[in-house]
Scaffold this active site. Structure first.
Site, short mmCIF file in Angstrom:
data_model
loop_
_atom_site.label_atom_id
_atom_site.label_comp_id
_atom_site.label_asym_id
_atom_site.label_seq_id
_atom_site.Cartn_x
_atom_site.Cartn_y
_atom_site.Cartn_z
N GLY A 33 -5.07 1.77 7.27
CA GLY A 33 -6.13 1.13 8.05
C GLY A 33 -5.93 -0.36 8.21
O GLY A 33 -6.14 -0.92 9.29
N ILE B 194 -0.74 9.36 7.76
CA ILE B 194 -1.51 8.49 8.64
C ILE B 194 -1.15 7.03 8.41
O ILE B 194 -0.63 6.66 7.36
CB ILE B 194 -3.02 8.71 8.46
CG1 ILE B 194 -3.45 8.37 7.02
CG2 ILE B 194 -3.40 10.13 8.81
CD1 ILE B 194 -4.95 8.43 6.79
N HIS C 79 0.31 8.10 3.29
CA HIS C 79 0.98 7.37 4.36
C HIS C 79 2.47 7.70 4.48
O HIS C 79 3.14 7.16 5.36
CB HIS C 79 0.80 5.87 4.15
CG HIS C 79 -0.63 5.45 4.02
ND1 HIS C 79 -1.57 5.73 4.98
CD2 HIS C 79 -1.29 4.80 3.02
CE1 HIS C 79 -2.75 5.25 4.59
NE2 HIS C 79 -2.60 4.70 3.42
N ASP D 192 0.86 -1.20 0.00
CA ASP D 192 0.00 0.00 0.00
C ASP D 192 0.89 1.24 0.00
O ASP D 192 1.35 1.69 1.04
CB ASP D 192 -0.92 0.00 1.22
CG ASP D 192 -1.87 1.20 1.22
OD1 ASP D 192 -1.70 2.10 0.38
OD2 ASP D 192 -2.77 1.23 2.08
#
Length: 260
Positions: free
Chosen positions: A193, A190, A175, A170
């Site tokens: 998830g 961040i 990120h 990802d």
């Protein structure tokens, strides 16, 4: 093209190979410790079932690349149903499809299903601005049920975790790049998830006296952002339900993790 036109769309098949280094890197990225020898040492290796989600990430990426939604779309929720353990090395034959597109008025939700012999995974992707096409809304969230307090535990993330997890597949810029995260209202990159969700399963397995590689079912709705380095609180119940919070505010809700 209406969002509704994507319902039922075949996203194709992929054969994805991996080896022990990929499995170990993933385990470290989601919080396994050097002392967890059956997760990080090839002589004793067991594969975390959530590793399969990194192999299946291509399917929602194909949908995004085809122009179904723009970069405002976010990962709303995830489910994983495990049928059998992942081999330590090998290749999985995966098929992907859009099962449903739900009309939430101001947004659409795309459900992307990826299947193989080992598992079935479903991404629900929340796409602002694409609702209002006259489709079904889908199931609404059930009202919270008052229940006795559960078992509390701590999930500790680490400052380099998002950067490390990117190496598992990802590589979304939010990120790693502060300029990209700022565009979604976050001053810092961040945590992914799925990384947060997988990290939580390690703690829940310990709380339930289970091994994290024995996970059979997982679900969670991503309710808020997590920053690398955050210390989170998880409350869980004997039936497998859980909620993950950051400073008392849910970041994963409607959670459920079941172990064999």
């Amino acid at each position: 093209m209406s969002a509704a036109d994507w319902a039922g769309r075949d996203l194709g098949e992929r054969t994805i190979g991996y080896d022990e280094k990929d499995v170990i890197l993933y385990a470290l990225a989601v919080g396994a410790q050097a002392t967890d020898l059956d997760l990080v040492f090839e002589d004793r290796l067991r594969v975390l079932p959530t590793f399969g989600l990194t192999l299946a990430q291509w399917a929602p990426d194909v949908l995004a690349g085809a122009g179904a939604f723009d970069d405002r779309a976010v990962h709303g929720s995830q489910t994983l149903e495990v049928r059998r353990p992942l081999p330590r090395t090998g290749a999985l034959r995966l098929s992907g499809r859009v099962s449903e597109v739900w009309d939430k008025g101001s947004a659409a939700i795309f459900d992307v299903i990826v299947e193989c012999e080992e598992f079935t995974a479903t991404w629900s992707l929340f796409a602002p601005g694409l609702g209002g096409f006259g489709g079904e809304r889908g199931a609404s969230r059930t009202a919270p049920v008052t229940r006795p307090g559960g078992i509390g535990a701590v999930v500790r993330t680490f400052p380099t975790q998002a950067a490390l997890y990117r190496l598992t597949g990802d590589r979304h810029h939010i990120h790693i790049n502060p300029e990209a995260s700022a565009r979604i209202g976050q001053p810092r990159p961040i945590l992914q998830g799925l990384c947060t969700l997988a990290s939580t399963t390690l703690v829940l397995a310990t709380e339930q006296g289970a091994h994290p590689a024995d996970l059979t079912a997982l679900q969670g709705r991503f309710s808020g952002p997590v920053l690398p380095g955050d210390t989170l609180e998880v409350e869980s119940w004997p039936d497998g339900d859980f909620e993950l919070r950051r400073d008392g505010v849910p970041v994963i809700s409607d959670g459920r993790a079941v172990f064999a």
